[in-house]
Motif scaffolding. Structure first.
Motif, PDB file in Angstrom:
ATOM      1  N   PHE A  42       4.738  15.637   5.691  1.00 44.61           N
ATOM      2  CA  PHE A  42       5.766  16.673   5.839  1.00 44.61           C
ATOM      3  C   PHE A  42       5.324  17.799   6.776  1.00 44.61           C
ATOM      4  N   ASP A  43       4.078  18.243   6.659  1.00 46.53           N
ATOM      5  CA  ASP A  43       3.628  19.392   7.451  1.00 46.53           C
ATOM      6  C   ASP A  43       2.707  19.054   8.615  1.00 46.53           C
ATOM      7  N   SER A  44       2.139  17.844   8.600  1.00 49.57           N
ATOM      8  CA  SER A  44       1.241  17.503   9.698  1.00 49.57           C
ATOM      9  C   SER A  44       1.089  15.997   9.826  1.00 49.57           C
ATOM     10  N   GLU A  45       0.692  15.583  11.024  1.00 54.79           N
ATOM     11  CA  GLU A  45       0.441  14.172  11.241  1.00 54.79           C
ATOM     12  C   GLU A  45      -0.899  13.803  10.604  1.00 54.79           C
ATOM     13  N   ARG A  46      -0.999  12.538  10.221  1.00 58.57           N
ATOM     14  CA  ARG A  46      -2.222  12.062   9.574  1.00 58.57           C
ATOM     15  C   ARG A  46      -2.472  10.607   9.965  1.00 58.57           C
ATOM     16  N   SER A  47      -3.728  10.221   9.872  1.00 54.27           N
ATOM     17  CA  SER A  47      -4.094   8.823  10.094  1.00 54.27           C
ATOM     18  C   SER A  47      -3.878   8.043   8.799  1.00 54.27           C
ATOM     19  N   VAL A  48      -3.915   6.722   8.900  1.00 56.12           N
ATOM     20  CA  VAL A  48      -3.767   5.876   7.718  1.00 56.12           C
ATOM     21  C   VAL A  48      -4.863   6.213   6.702  1.00 56.12           C
TER      22      VAL A  48
END
Length: 106
Positions: A42-48
């Protein structure tokens, strides 16, 4: 003679194909694991790996759900070297999640 006030199809009623696609979209939101992933993004991109760690899931399970979310155009991916980062696809996804949460909290 009584005037017929019921139309066969209201002007805002989508056609059958659109209704099918909308129902399919809402099915994607029917899985709590996918909702958890959407909230993680929701607030930031992330890796798997980051998502898996955050949600205490395996990377394989996260990847499987991300594939479904990508096919539904709810998340998008960005490659940085060997790493892929996921984020919510657009502001519409943010809005759906936010409004859904507001609705259940009433």
């Amino acid at each position: 003679m009584k005037e017929n006030t019921v139309q066969k199809r209201p002007c805002c009623m989508p056609d059958e194909n659109e209704m099918f696609d909308l129902a399919e979209l809402f099915k994607v939101f029917g899985d709590s694991t996918r909702i958890r992933i959407l909230f993680a993004l929701f607030d930031s991109e992330r890796s798997v790996g980051e998502i898996a760690e955050l949600l205490n899931m395996t990377q394989s399970a996260v990847s499987h759900q991300l594939k479904i979310l990508r096919q539904s155009k709810l998340v998008e991916a960005r490659r940085d070297g060997k790493q892929i980062f996921y984020s919510l696809a657009d502001e519409h996804v943010h809005t759906i999640i936010r409004v859904g949460r507001e609705h259940i909290e009433e």
